[in-house]
Enzyme design. Structure first.
Site, PDB file in Angstrom:
ATOM      1  N   LEU A  95       8.090 -40.387 -34.673  1.00  0.00           N
ATOM      2  CA  LEU A  95       9.457 -39.948 -34.349  1.00  0.00           C
ATOM      3  C   LEU A  95      10.267 -41.137 -33.863  1.00  0.00           C
ATOM      4  O   LEU A  95      10.611 -41.241 -32.678  1.00  0.00           O
ATOM      5  CB  LEU A  95       9.429 -38.865 -33.252  1.00  0.00           C
ATOM      6  N   PRO A  96      10.584 -42.083 -34.758  1.00  0.00           N
ATOM      7  CA  PRO A  96      11.345 -43.246 -34.305  1.00  0.00           C
ATOM      8  C   PRO A  96      12.690 -42.829 -33.713  1.00  0.00           C
ATOM      9  O   PRO A  96      13.402 -42.009 -34.276  1.00  0.00           O
ATOM     10  CB  PRO A  96      11.527 -44.089 -35.562  1.00  0.00           C
ATOM     11  N   HIS A  97      12.968 -43.384 -32.551  1.00  0.00           N
ATOM     12  CA  HIS A  97      14.243 -43.134 -31.873  1.00  0.00           C
ATOM     13  C   HIS A  97      14.465 -44.271 -30.890  1.00  0.00           C
ATOM     14  O   HIS A  97      13.525 -44.941 -30.496  1.00  0.00           O
ATOM     15  CB  HIS A  97      14.226 -41.782 -31.144  1.00  0.00           C
ATOM     16  N   ALA A  98      15.711 -44.471 -30.538  1.00  0.00           N
ATOM     17  CA  ALA A  98      16.030 -45.505 -29.560  1.00  0.00           C
ATOM     18  C   ALA A  98      15.675 -44.978 -28.171  1.00  0.00           C
ATOM     19  O   ALA A  98      15.535 -43.777 -27.963  1.00  0.00           O
ATOM     20  CB  ALA A  98      17.510 -45.866 -29.638  1.00  0.00           C
TER      21      ALA A  98
END
Length: 161
Positions: free
Chosen positions: A72-75
């Protein structure tokens, strides 16, 4: 999208935000492919670079690979000013890429999450995490042969939570 109610993930997905053929063999290549699916950033190289840098920095801090072949790539923080609405991109990699998940499994399913506010950011993360807990949903996403089937899988899963 309904701005007053809870975030509905299936409403954030559209065929143009879905890539069923990710080709990168490394994490950063896949991140770049996922960011490339965001039309709003196509004519904004500066914003695109800012987002990629934020995603890479987050991965260096702690992998967003949550196991079971999912990332779940997220900043780390909401991206105020970069986007004006929540955005979700789905990508699938046939063989998987090393992603530093706690179970060591390569990531095959990717949901890139971007939101302009902390509340939306946390809401998206919580909701997609709940949806993906179901092995049937993960199997459905791995088997989907079209963007529409991906959207339907997510929509059906949301109806059950």
């Amino acid at each position: 999208m309904n701005n007053s109610g809870p975030i509905v993930l299936s409403e954030l997905l559209a065929p143009e935000t879905i890539n069923l053929q990710l080709s990168g063999t490394q994490r950063d290549q896949v991140l770049s492919e996922l960011v490339g699916q965001i039309k709003e950033l196509n004519n904004q190289p500066q914003a695109r670079e800012t987002l990629l840098r934020a995603l890479e920095e987050r991965e260096q801090l702690h992998s967003t690979g949550i196991g079971d072949g999912v990332a779940l790539p997220h900043a780390r923080n909401a991206l105020v000013g970069l986007v004006n609405r929540p955005i979700m991109v789905f990508g699938r990699h046939q063989t998987g890429v090393p992603y530093g998940a706690i179970d060591g499994a390569p990531a095959k399913l990717f949901f890139l999450l971007i939101a302009p506010t902390v509340t939306q950011h946390l809401s998206m993360l919580a909701r997609i995490s709940r949806v993906l807990r179901d092995p049937k949903v993960r199997r459905g996403l791995l088997a989907a042969d079209s963007a529409d089937k991906v959207i339907k899988t997510v929509k059906d899963a949301e109806a059950r939570i």
